[in-house]
Scaffold this motif. Structure first.
Motif, PDB file in Angstrom:
ATOM      1  N   ARG A 120     -55.320  21.226 -21.810  1.00 36.07           N
ATOM      2  CA  ARG A 120     -55.841  20.024 -22.484  1.00 36.07           C
ATOM      3  C   ARG A 120     -54.738  19.217 -23.152  1.00 36.07           C
ATOM      4  O   ARG A 120     -54.882  18.008 -23.369  1.00 36.07           O
ATOM      5  CB  ARG A 120     -56.895  20.408 -23.527  1.00 36.07           C
ATOM      6  N   ASN A 121     -53.619  19.871 -23.467  1.00 36.39           N
ATOM      7  CA  ASN A 121     -52.514  19.185 -24.139  1.00 36.39           C
ATOM      8  C   ASN A 121     -51.564  18.494 -23.170  1.00 36.39           C
ATOM      9  O   ASN A 121     -50.595  17.871 -23.587  1.00 36.39           O
ATOM     10  CB  ASN A 121     -51.718  20.181 -25.002  1.00 36.39           C
ATOM     11  N   ILE A 122     -51.845  18.631 -21.866  1.00 36.21           N
ATOM     12  CA  ILE A 122     -50.989  18.006 -20.853  1.00 36.21           C
ATOM     13  C   ILE A 122     -51.628  16.702 -20.385  1.00 36.21           C
ATOM     14  O   ILE A 122     -52.847  16.601 -20.273  1.00 36.21           O
ATOM     15  CB  ILE A 122     -50.817  18.949 -19.642  1.00 36.21           C
ATOM     16  N   GLN A 123     -50.794  15.696 -20.100  1.00 33.12           N
ATOM     17  CA  GLN A 123     -51.317  14.423 -19.581  1.00 33.12           C
ATOM     18  C   GLN A 123     -52.130  14.674 -18.314  1.00 33.12           C
ATOM     19  O   GLN A 123     -51.709  15.410 -17.425  1.00 33.12           O
ATOM     20  CB  GLN A 123     -50.161  13.481 -19.246  1.00 33.12           C
ATOM     21  N   ALA A 124     -53.283  14.021 -18.234  1.00 34.58           N
ATOM     22  CA  ALA A 124     -54.198  14.242 -17.106  1.00 34.58           C
ATOM     23  C   ALA A 124     -53.528  13.960 -15.764  1.00 34.58           C
ATOM     24  O   ALA A 124     -53.801  14.641 -14.767  1.00 34.58           O
ATOM     25  CB  ALA A 124     -55.440  13.381 -17.274  1.00 34.58           C
ATOM     26  N   ASP A 125     -52.653  12.960 -15.713  1.00 38.67           N
ATOM     27  CA  ASP A 125     -52.031  12.602 -14.436  1.00 38.67           C
ATOM     28  C   ASP A 125     -50.939  13.592 -14.015  1.00 38.67           C
ATOM     29  O   ASP A 125     -50.349  13.452 -12.951  1.00 38.67           O
ATOM     30  CB  ASP A 125     -51.470  11.175 -14.478  1.00 38.67           C
ATOM     31  N   LYS A 126     -50.687  14.596 -14.844  1.00 41.40           N
ATOM     32  CA  LYS A 126     -49.708  15.630 -14.492  1.00 41.40           C
ATOM     33  C   LYS A 126     -50.389  16.931 -14.078  1.00 41.40           C
ATOM     34  O   LYS A 126     -49.727  17.936 -13.838  1.00 41.40           O
ATOM     35  CB  LYS A 126     -48.760  15.892 -15.674  1.00 41.40           C
ATOM     36  N   VAL A 127     -51.721  16.902 -14.002  1.00 44.35           N
ATOM     37  CA  VAL A 127     -52.475  18.103 -13.624  1.00 44.35           C
ATOM     38  C   VAL A 127     -53.217  17.849 -12.314  1.00 44.35           C
ATOM     39  O   VAL A 127     -53.878  16.829 -12.152  1.00 44.35           O
ATOM     40  CB  VAL A 127     -53.485  18.496 -14.728  1.00 44.35           C
ATOM     41  N   LEU A 128     -53.095  18.773 -11.384  1.00 47.30           N
ATOM     42  CA  LEU A 128     -53.835  18.710 -10.120  1.00 47.30           C
ATOM     43  C   LEU A 128     -54.699  19.956 -10.010  1.00 47.30           C
ATOM     44  O   LEU A 128     -54.205  21.077 -10.109  1.00 47.30           O
ATOM     45  CB  LEU A 128     -52.870  18.642  -8.930  1.00 47.30           C
ATOM     46  N   THR A 129     -56.002  19.757  -9.836  1.00 44.61           N
ATOM     47  CA  THR A 129     -56.906  20.900  -9.676  1.00 44.61           C
ATOM     48  C   THR A 129     -57.240  21.095  -8.200  1.00 44.61           C
ATOM     49  O   THR A 129     -57.425  20.127  -7.463  1.00 44.61           O
ATOM     50  CB  THR A 129     -58.211  20.704 -10.476  1.00 44.61           C
ATOM     51  N   VAL A 130     -57.320  22.352  -7.801  1.00 45.83           N
ATOM     52  CA  VAL A 130     -57.670  22.674  -6.420  1.00 45.83           C
ATOM     53  C   VAL A 130     -59.129  22.305  -6.159  1.00 45.83           C
ATOM     54  O   VAL A 130     -59.454  21.681  -5.161  1.00 45.83           O
ATOM     55  CB  VAL A 130     -57.452  24.178  -6.143  1.00 45.83           C
ATOM     56  N   ASP A 131     -60.009  22.687  -7.082  1.00 45.51           N
ATOM     57  CA  ASP A 131     -61.442  22.415  -6.945  1.00 45.51           C
ATOM     58  C   ASP A 131     -61.782  21.103  -7.628  1.00 45.51           C
ATOM     59  O   ASP A 131     -61.900  21.059  -8.853  1.00 45.51           O
ATOM     60  CB  ASP A 131     -62.270  23.543  -7.586  1.00 45.51           C
ATOM     61  N   GLN A 132     -61.952  20.059  -6.825  1.00 46.35           N
ATOM     62  CA  GLN A 132     -62.256  18.755  -7.389  1.00 46.35           C
ATOM     63  C   GLN A 132     -63.668  18.293  -7.070  1.00 46.35           C
ATOM     64  O   GLN A 132     -64.140  17.304  -7.607  1.00 46.35           O
ATOM     65  CB  GLN A 132     -61.254  17.713  -6.866  1.00 46.35           C
ATOM     66  N   SER A 133     -64.376  19.020  -6.209  1.00 46.51           N
ATOM     67  CA  SER A 133     -65.706  18.580  -5.767  1.00 46.51           C
ATOM     68  C   SER A 133     -66.689  18.494  -6.913  1.00 46.51           C
ATOM     69  O   SER A 133     -67.457  17.538  -7.021  1.00 46.51           O
ATOM     70  CB  SER A 133     -66.254  19.514  -4.687  1.00 46.51           C
ATOM     71  N   GLU A 134     -66.664  19.505  -7.821  1.00 47.61           N
ATOM     72  CA  GLU A 134     -67.599  19.480  -8.948  1.00 47.61           C
ATOM     73  C   GLU A 134     -67.322  18.297  -9.864  1.00 47.61           C
ATOM     74  O   GLU A 134     -68.228  17.683 -10.410  1.00 47.61           O
ATOM     75  CB  GLU A 134     -67.525  20.787  -9.750  1.00 47.61           C
TER      76      GLU A 134
END
Length: 287
Positions: free
Chosen positions: A88-102
């Motif tokens: 949560r403390n990391i910028q959103a644009d620096k995080v990639l999630t494998v599961d994005q469908s939900e």
């Protein structure tokens, strides 16, 4: 030999740009990322040893790795619960999630699944899901490191070919057992079962770490008898005592399967070896 300061500064900047700093949560996903970044950079594996993504307590050094990363790759915030606060403390644009469908289906849909326990984030056990992820990952890598686009695209083609071959081989190995009833201890194997159209009659528990009541154990034993189940797949979270209680008096094989590959060397080939090992154990159980 002496270098002028501007040259040193330029050389340093070039090296930094040439190697994106990528941190990946767990081994199977780290393997996929490693395959795509070969020839450019080596991603850092955040959770080493037998650290659980569900309950991990990060060391200051691990938190520092996350903070300094150009890209952090995780399965899903609901899966890496132990990392939630740090993520949560990391910028959103620096995080990639494998599961994005939900995420794409809206918060109401997610909220509904939170209570039913039906969301399953063990998606690396479905090779087809990993094919989709490799595409999304390559696009993100090209975005943050455009000058190595050609390498990423070449690696993507090579990886997709390997995954296709792995899918075909695994499908072939399991094809003789699609009508053989099996049961799982929890829902960790759902993606694997769905991908290969195996005949699951259900799971003993829906959630990780659930304390099973005598009622649930007796109900599972009855299903095993009624459905003539001869194979039970489980992960290491299930104690030997619990498995013995569940299978006592029944003619059933069991397979203790490590779905992370803790004992497999990390790197580009880890994922291929992991799926091969899981398939081998499943086949031995179903025979």
């Amino acid at each position: 030999m002496k270098f002028h300061l501007p040259f040193i500064t330029l050389l340093f900047a070039t090296n930094v740009l040439a190697s994106p700093n990528i941190v990946v949560s767990i081994k199977p996903i780290h393997s996929i990322v490693s395959a795509l970044t070969q020839g450019v950079s080596i991603p850092t594996l955040l959770l080493s040893g037998n650290q659980s993504a569900h309950h991990a307590h990060l060391k200051p050094s691990q938190i520092s790795l996350l903070e300094k990363a150009d890209l952090v790759v995780i399965v899903h915030p609901d899966f890496e619960e132990g990392l939630a606060k740090s993520i949560r403390n990391i910028q959103a644009d620096k995080v990639l999630t494998v599961d994005q469908s939900e995420d794409e289906q809206g918060h109401e849909h997610e909220h509904e699944h939170e209570h039913t326990g039906s969301v399953n984030h063990h998606s690396w056990l479905n090779i087809e899901d990993m094919q989709d992820f490799t595409q999304a990952l390559s696009q993100r890598l090209i975005k943050i490191d455009p000058k190595n686009k050609a390498i990423y695209l070449d690696n993507l083609d090579a990886l997709k070919l390997k995954l296709d071959e792995l899918q075909d081989t695994t499908q072939q190995q399991l094809s003789n057992y699609t009508n053989q009833p099996l049961m799982t201890y929890n829902n960790a194997f759902e993606h694997f079962i769905e991908n290969y159209k195996l005949k699951s009659v259900g799971s003993v528990s829906r959630q990780h770490g659930e304390n099973l009541s005598i009622f649930k154990i007796l109900k599972a034993k009855q299903i095993i008898k009624d459905e003539k189940v001869t194979c039970l797949l489980f992960t290491s979270e299930a104690s030997d005592k619990r498995i013995n209680t569940l299978t006592e008096g029944l003619k059933i094989k069991t397979a203790d399967i490590d779905i992370i590959g803790f004992d497999i060397k990390p790197g580009a080939n880890h994922y291929l070896k992991l799926i091969q090992d899981i398939t081998h154990k499943a086949v031995q159980c179903l025979k």
